[in-house]
Design a protein around this motif. Structure first.
Motif, mmCIF file in Angstrom:
data_model
loop_
_atom_site.group_PDB
_atom_site.id
_atom_site.type_symbol
_atom_site.label_atom_id
_atom_site.label_comp_id
_atom_site.label_asym_id
_atom_site.label_seq_id
_atom_site.Cartn_x
_atom_site.Cartn_y
_atom_site.Cartn_z
ATOM 1 N N SER A 1 -3.964 2.622 9.184
ATOM 2 C CA SER A 1 -4.447 2.782 7.608
ATOM 3 C C SER A 1 -3.765 1.605 6.743
ATOM 4 C CB SER A 1 -3.719 3.993 7.276
ATOM 5 O OG SER A 1 -2.344 4.060 7.194
ATOM 6 N N SER A 2 -4.226 1.200 5.532
ATOM 7 C CA SER A 2 -3.782 0.271 4.649
ATOM 8 C C SER A 2 -4.163 0.701 3.148
ATOM 9 C CB SER A 2 -4.206 -1.073 5.278
ATOM 10 O OG SER A 2 -5.479 -1.123 4.804
ATOM 11 N N GLY A 3 -3.097 0.420 2.362
ATOM 12 C CA GLY A 3 -3.488 0.808 0.939
ATOM 13 C C GLY A 3 -2.081 0.373 0.090
ATOM 14 N N LYS A 4 -2.096 0.899 -1.022
ATOM 15 C CA LYS A 4 -0.913 0.624 -1.912
ATOM 16 C C LYS A 4 0.079 2.003 -2.245
ATOM 17 C CE LYS A 4 -2.833 -3.488 -4.473
ATOM 18 N NZ LYS A 4 -3.164 -3.913 -5.838
ATOM 19 N N TYR A 5 1.248 1.770 -2.565
ATOM 20 C CA TYR A 5 2.201 2.787 -3.241
ATOM 21 C C TYR A 5 2.668 2.344 -4.371
ATOM 22 C CZ TYR A 5 2.650 5.020 1.492
ATOM 23 O OH TYR A 5 2.616 5.676 2.733
ATOM 24 N N LYS A 6 2.816 3.414 -5.099
ATOM 25 C CA LYS A 6 3.643 3.272 -6.333
ATOM 26 C C LYS A 6 4.624 4.252 -6.491
ATOM 27 C CE LYS A 6 2.855 2.507 -11.241
ATOM 28 N NZ LYS A 6 1.976 2.587 -12.415
ATOM 29 N N GLY A 7 5.893 3.836 -6.629
ATOM 30 C CA GLY A 7 6.982 4.950 -6.453
ATOM 31 C C GLY A 7 7.032 5.865 -5.635
ATOM 32 N N GLY A 8 6.827 5.408 -4.285
ATOM 33 C CA GLY A 8 6.790 5.958 -3.049
ATOM 34 C C GLY A 8 5.745 7.024 -2.785
ATOM 35 N N VAL A 9 4.417 6.860 -3.676
ATOM 36 C CA VAL A 9 3.301 7.824 -3.330
ATOM 37 C C VAL A 9 2.120 6.867 -3.141
ATOM 38 C CG1 VAL A 9 4.305 9.915 -4.113
ATOM 39 C CG2 VAL A 9 3.159 8.535 -5.401
ATOM 40 N N ARG A 10 1.124 7.209 -2.458
ATOM 41 C CA ARG A 10 -0.043 6.632 -2.442
ATOM 42 C C ARG A 10 -0.913 6.360 -3.674
ATOM 43 N NH1 ARG A 10 -2.573 8.476 3.289
ATOM 44 N NH2 ARG A 10 -1.842 10.288 2.612
ATOM 45 N N THR A 11 -1.421 5.342 -3.756
ATOM 46 C CA THR A 11 -2.364 5.198 -5.081
ATOM 47 C C THR A 11 -3.279 4.206 -4.954
ATOM 48 O OG1 THR A 11 -2.071 4.542 -7.466
ATOM 49 C CG2 THR A 11 -0.945 3.160 -5.999
ATOM 50 N N GLY A 12 -4.571 4.395 -5.711
ATOM 51 C CA GLY A 12 -5.762 3.484 -5.396
ATOM 52 C C GLY A 12 -6.686 3.584 -4.217
ATOM 53 N N TYR A 13 -6.947 2.887 -3.614
ATOM 54 C CA TYR A 13 -8.108 3.012 -2.565
ATOM 55 C C TYR A 13 -7.577 2.537 -1.211
ATOM 56 C CZ TYR A 13 -12.317 1.785 -0.026
ATOM 57 O OH TYR A 13 -13.387 1.905 0.779
ATOM 58 N N TRP A 14 -7.475 3.399 -0.257
ATOM 59 C CA TRP A 14 -7.060 3.544 0.977
ATOM 60 C C TRP A 14 -8.084 3.617 2.127
ATOM 61 C CZ3 TRP A 14 -1.954 3.728 3.245
ATOM 62 C CH2 TRP A 14 -0.970 3.512 2.293
ATOM 63 N N LYS A 15 -7.713 2.667 3.168
ATOM 64 C CA LYS A 15 -8.610 2.914 4.452
ATOM 65 C C LYS A 15 -7.867 3.226 5.526
ATOM 66 C CE LYS A 15 -12.061 -0.784 3.245
ATOM 67 N NZ LYS A 15 -12.879 -1.890 3.831
ATOM 68 N N SER A 16 -8.291 4.198 6.376
ATOM 69 C CA SER A 16 -7.861 4.569 7.560
ATOM 70 C C SER A 16 -8.899 4.154 8.925
ATOM 71 C CB SER A 16 -7.698 6.128 7.794
ATOM 72 O OG SER A 16 -6.531 6.588 6.516
ATOM 73 N N TYR A 17 -8.254 4.019 10.124
ATOM 74 C CA TYR A 17 -8.987 3.410 10.952
ATOM 75 C C TYR A 17 -8.789 4.287 12.238
ATOM 76 C CZ TYR A 17 -9.743 -0.571 8.239
ATOM 77 O OH TYR A 17 -10.140 -1.365 6.910
ATOM 78 N N GLN A 18 -9.552 4.421 13.290
ATOM 79 C CA GLN A 18 -9.435 4.816 14.593
ATOM 80 C C GLN A 18 -8.931 3.735 15.445
ATOM 81 O OE1 GLN A 18 -12.978 7.331 15.791
ATOM 82 N NE2 GLN A 18 -13.795 6.168 13.866
ATOM 83 N N ASN A 19 -8.414 4.333 16.513
ATOM 84 C CA ASN A 19 -7.631 3.448 17.505
ATOM 85 C C ASN A 19 -8.462 2.335 18.120
ATOM 86 O OD1 ASN A 19 -8.519 5.058 19.448
ATOM 87 N ND2 ASN A 19 -6.546 5.704 20.176
ATOM 88 N N ASN A 20 -9.860 2.466 18.082
ATOM 89 C CA ASN A 20 -10.710 1.489 18.654
ATOM 90 C C ASN A 20 -11.024 0.678 17.533
ATOM 91 O OD1 ASN A 20 -12.534 3.032 16.869
ATOM 92 N ND2 ASN A 20 -13.669 3.702 18.480
ATOM 93 N N GLY A 21 -10.418 0.547 16.325
ATOM 94 C CA GLY A 21 -10.708 -0.543 15.178
ATOM 95 C C GLY A 21 -11.911 -0.148 14.242
ATOM 96 N N LYS A 22 -12.698 1.161 14.796
ATOM 97 C CA LYS A 22 -13.553 1.578 13.803
ATOM 98 C C LYS A 22 -12.990 2.281 12.779
ATOM 99 C CE LYS A 22 -17.477 0.706 16.474
ATOM 100 N NZ LYS A 22 -18.307 -0.253 16.193
ATOM 101 N N LEU A 23 -13.951 2.131 11.511
ATOM 102 C CA LEU A 23 -13.299 2.956 10.152
ATOM 103 C C LEU A 23 -13.349 4.447 10.456
ATOM 104 C CD1 LEU A 23 -12.702 2.010 7.277
ATOM 105 C CD2 LEU A 23 -15.079 2.461 6.662
ATOM 106 N N SER A 24 -12.294 5.145 10.135
ATOM 107 C CA SER A 24 -12.116 6.481 10.090
ATOM 108 C C SER A 24 -12.650 7.152 8.898
ATOM 109 C CB SER A 24 -10.644 6.981 10.525
ATOM 110 O OG SER A 24 -10.630 8.390 10.313
ATOM 111 N N GLU A 25 -11.750 6.876 7.718
ATOM 112 C CA GLU A 25 -12.056 7.247 6.538
ATOM 113 C C GLU A 25 -11.734 6.364 5.314
ATOM 114 O OE1 GLU A 25 -9.248 10.507 5.368
ATOM 115 O OE2 GLU A 25 -9.356 10.860 7.408
ATOM 116 N N THR A 26 -12.112 6.422 4.253
ATOM 117 C CA THR A 26 -11.969 5.990 2.999
ATOM 118 C C THR A 26 -11.601 6.936 2.032
ATOM 119 O OG1 THR A 26 -14.087 5.640 2.090
ATOM 120 C CG2 THR A 26 -13.275 3.792 3.530
ATOM 121 N N ASN A 27 -10.494 6.670 1.076
ATOM 122 C CA ASN A 27 -10.117 7.780 -0.023
ATOM 123 C C ASN A 27 -9.296 7.012 -1.010
ATOM 124 O OD1 ASN A 27 -10.618 10.156 1.259
ATOM 125 N ND2 ASN A 27 -9.245 9.271 2.882
ATOM 126 N N SER A 28 -9.558 7.582 -2.092
ATOM 127 C CA SER A 28 -9.049 7.163 -3.462
ATOM 128 C C SER A 28 -7.756 8.080 -3.732
ATOM 129 C CB SER A 28 -9.825 6.775 -4.534
ATOM 130 O OG SER A 28 -10.714 6.009 -4.192
#
Length: 318
Positions: free
Chosen positions: A121-148
């Motif tokens: 997964s990858s995305g931004k933190y602000k003050g220790g909590v997730r913020t903005g657009y995040w992407k998560s992936y499966q261990n085969n490299g395929k996209l798993s989910e996208t969330n805000s």
């Protein structure tokens, strides 16, 4: 006389200078004495962590290790709080995560990995909590989910994918709960769609066959089927219709063949057939009727020929 005064003043200034330099020297010596390099160990004797301590607070660069001496994490401290760039590792020495801290809390862009080094997964933190657009992936490299995210909670449009990268579901989220219109898919084909309220299906919903043909339509309340529902064959003709109460069939239902002819009709109570049921032949003429209870025969089965009763009772089940 003036020369004498000047000498006294000069001597006095020299004394002040010596005092200041002596004070700075001892202050520096004291500070140096307070800063020390610490090494912490497991009971086995292997190193657990090491780094700088000043005034009993962790400072500068630190390393942490697993019991087998493999690096676990490393990064910087300021006044006993994580500050700056940090990395964590799996026991196979692969990177587990990397990003920055600010005053002990994750800040800015972070990346998390599987132990095969595929991004998790990858995305931004602000003050220790997730913020903005995040992407998560499966261990085969395929996209798993996208969330805000807002203040650490999911808010915004969400998409989820299967192991092949096909979309599975999509829709809006409010404070981690499904809210609004959602679509669900099987093998990238739309299979149902409708509204959520507080994470429960509500209102009007449609279900679909894999070719996109309508399979069923009706209403939900708090995630349970209610009111009138209609089901369809793959050719578009009705297969059955009736009412639901708390996700179970109730009242009177009708069933039809693929060519649209009535097959049977009767009563439901809490999802089970009950009372008299009528059964029809291929010409839509009554063939027999039976008394049922809990989906089983419970009394007479009356047989018909050309709509005329010809035997009673019968041991035949429905």
């Amino acid at each position: 006389m003036n020369i004498f005064k000047f000498q006294i003043l000069s001597s006095f200034l020299n004394l002040i200078k010596v005092f200041v330099l002596t004070t700075l020297f001892f202050a520096k010596l004291s500070a140096h004495a307070q800063k020390q390099y610490a090494i912490n160990r497991y009971r086995s004797g292997s190193i657990k962590s090491h780094g700088w301590i000043n005034n009993n607070q962790k400072q500068e660069h630190w390393h942490y290790y697993y019991k087998d001496s493999i690096i676990k994490e490393k990064g910087f401290y300021k006044n006993n709080l994580k500050n700056g760039y940090w990395k964590t590792f799996y026991k196979n020495k692969a990177i587990a995560s990397q990003g920055a801290f600010k005053n002990g809390k994750k800040e800015g862009y972070w990346t998390f990995y599987y132990n095969n080094q595929q991004i998790k997964s990858s995305g931004k933190y602000k003050g220790g909590v997730r913020t903005g657009y995040w992407k998560s992936y499966q261990n085969n490299g395929k996209l798993s989910e996208t969330n805000s995210f807002t203040n650490g909670l999911q808010n915004g449009y969400s998409k989820h994918y299967d192991s092949k990268g096909n979309i599975v579901r999509e829709g809006p989220v409010k404070n981690k709960l499904k809210e609004g219109y959602w679509r669900f898919y099987k093998q990238a084909k739309l299979c149902e769609s409708g509204h959520f309220k507080n994470n429960s299906k509500t209102g009007y919903w449609n279900e679909f066959y894999s070719d996109g043909a309508l399979k069923a339509k009706g209403y939900y309340t708090k995630g349970l089927k209610v009111q009138f529902w209609v089901y369809f064959h793959t050719n578009g003709k009705r297969s059955k219709f009736g009412r639901f109460l708390n996700d179970k069939e109730t009242d009177y239902w009708h069933y039809y063949s693929k060519n649209g002819l009535l097959k049977k009709e009767g009563h439901f109570l809490k999802g089970k057939k009950t009372n008299w049921w009528l059964f029809y032949d291929t010409q839509e003429k009554i063939n027999h009727k039976c008394q049922l209870k809990n989906n089983k025969k419970n009394g007479y089965c009356l047989m018909y020929h050309n709509c005329l009763l010809y035997t009673s009772p019968s041991p035949r089940d429905s």
